[in-house]
Design an enzyme around this catalytic site. Structure first.
Site, PDB file in Angstrom:
ATOM      1  N   LYS A  52     -44.137  24.666 -12.472  1.00  0.00           N
ATOM      2  CA  LYS A  52     -44.790  23.351 -12.366  1.00  0.00           C
ATOM      3  C   LYS A  52     -44.321  22.633 -11.103  1.00  0.00           C
ATOM      4  O   LYS A  52     -45.118  21.999 -10.410  1.00  0.00           O
ATOM      5  CB  LYS A  52     -44.488  22.516 -13.619  1.00  0.00           C
ATOM      6  CG  LYS A  52     -45.221  23.061 -14.838  1.00  0.00           C
ATOM      7  CD  LYS A  52     -44.687  22.546 -16.162  1.00  0.00           C
ATOM      8  CE  LYS A  52     -45.320  23.325 -17.308  1.00  0.00           C
ATOM      9  NZ  LYS A  52     -44.761  23.034 -18.616  1.00  0.00           N
ATOM     10  N   GLN A  96     -40.923  19.051 -21.751  1.00  0.00           N
ATOM     11  CA  GLN A  96     -41.031  20.507 -21.883  1.00  0.00           C
ATOM     12  C   GLN A  96     -40.585  20.936 -23.287  1.00  0.00           C
ATOM     13  O   GLN A  96     -39.498  20.581 -23.734  1.00  0.00           O
ATOM     14  CB  GLN A  96     -40.156  21.176 -20.805  1.00  0.00           C
ATOM     15  CG  GLN A  96     -40.234  22.678 -20.795  1.00  0.00           C
ATOM     16  CD  GLN A  96     -41.629  23.207 -20.428  1.00  0.00           C
ATOM     17  OE1 GLN A  96     -42.258  22.743 -19.492  1.00  0.00           O
ATOM     18  NE2 GLN A  96     -42.110  24.175 -21.190  1.00  0.00           N
ATOM     19  N   ASP A 119     -49.902  16.150 -20.481  1.00  0.00           N
ATOM     20  CA  ASP A 119     -49.962  17.363 -21.305  1.00  0.00           C
ATOM     21  C   ASP A 119     -50.981  17.207 -22.441  1.00  0.00           C
ATOM     22  O   ASP A 119     -51.327  18.188 -23.097  1.00  0.00           O
ATOM     23  CB  ASP A 119     -48.577  17.632 -21.929  1.00  0.00           C
ATOM     24  CG  ASP A 119     -47.933  18.887 -21.359  1.00  0.00           C
ATOM     25  OD1 ASP A 119     -48.644  19.672 -20.711  1.00  0.00           O
ATOM     26  OD2 ASP A 119     -46.721  19.067 -21.579  1.00  0.00           O
TER      27      ASP A 119
END
Ligand code: NAP
Length: 279
Positions: A52, A96, A119
């Site tokens: 990322k 995460q 996300d």
């Protein structure tokens, strides 16, 4: 032989377009920034976070990483999230997963400001997706929909079977496919006779996390097969959930692992980040 759906190529195309968009935003004084929070030291997560960060660098946006101790208390994690929520220089926040079991990941996702939830895991965005309001869509399903679009695969009226019902892949995938008028079935570990269900499918999307789970005899001639799985074998190689060599001979389209869904997930994260910065 199936057409290979090249996620690597498509993700580069998306990121190249975003690079230009980011340059334009910067001339208007908008500097997108992604903040990534990682709790504990999970080796797979480190690889994903590194990918990322590389993508951020590629499209020219800032990247900031917050590495938190695995014994962190919920309130301390929330403090970090709250600070990022009100920091105007941060356009997108990503927590995460996985995080330690001592913390409730759903509560943490809920704490992230829905407007910065790149996300798409905050319940507000999950709910908006389910009723068809513009929202941040979970990056893996979004990436798969972009593959269908790129290869002009019409999904209307098709029978789609999703293997796996996780909140990050399987469930949002249902909504994405439904919104394009597919007829969707979702299977999980308690589903009986999976093989008979997948054999009827025009589209199979596997997100289980088991090498060679989807075998040739589970697939109808000409089916479209999308492999979300990422499994590391003992010899260090990376494979998906699908027995690629054999299924490829029967499918009409198939995604490889690596180079299929994985890079698309990262590209869609970048797209969500730029969307958030523009908002
Ligand atoms: P997860 O949360 O572990 O969910 C796995 C799902 O598979 C669950 O719904 C589980 O059913 C189901 N399942 C497990 N064994 C099964 C079996 N024998 N038969 C039928 N269903 C079974 O996993 P996830 O986070 O969705 O990830 C799935 C895979 O995709 C992993 O390999 C992950 O690394 C990969 N992944 C890839 C990307 C990408 O960008 N390519 C993104 C995310 C995830 P129950 O609900 O009944 O337990």
């Amino acid at each position: 032989m199936a057409v290979i759906l090249d996620g690597k190529m498509l993700s580069k195309k998306i990121k190249d377009n975003l690079k230009i968009e980011v340059q334009n935003l910067k001339t208007k004084g908008i500097n997108p920034k992604l903040a990534v929070i990682m709790v504990g030291n999970n080796p797979s997560s480190s690889v994903y976070v590194r990918n990322k960060s590389k993508a951020c660098k590629y499209i020219g946006v800032d990247f900031e990483e917050y590495l938190l101790d695995e014994n962190i208390k919920e309130e301390e994690l929330f403090d970090v999230i709250d600070k990022l929520n009100v920091d105007d220089s941060v356009s997108g926040i990503l927590l995460q997963s996985p995080i330690p079991n001592s913390l409730d990941i759903n509560k943490a996702f809920e704490r992230i400001d829905a407007k910065k939830d790149v996300d798409g895991f905050n319940p507000i965005n999950v709910g908006k997706l389910s009723i068809g309001i513009d929202s941040f869509i979970s990056c893996t399903p979004l990436g798969i929909m972009k593959i269908f679009e790129e290869y002009k695969i019409d999904i209307e009226g098709k029978k789609a079977v999703i293997l796996g019902r996780s909140n990050i892949v399987g469930k949002p995938m249902v909504q994405c496919l439904l919104s394009k008028n597919a007829t969707v079935t979702i299977c999980h570990s308690k589903t009986r006779d999976i093989q008979n269900i997948t054999k009827e499918a025009d589209i199979i999307i596997s997100a289980i996390g088991k090498p060679k789970f989807v075998t040739e005899d589970m697939v109808k001639e000409g089916a479209i097969v999308i492999d979300v799985g990422i499994n590391r074998l003992d010899n260090g190689s990376l494979v998906g959930d699908v027995d690629f060599e054999n299924v490829e001979k029967k499918a009409s389209y198939i995604t490889p692992v690596p180079g299929g869904v994985g890079p698309m997930t990262v590209a869609c994260l970048m797209e969500n980040l730029v969307k958030s910065a523009k908002n």
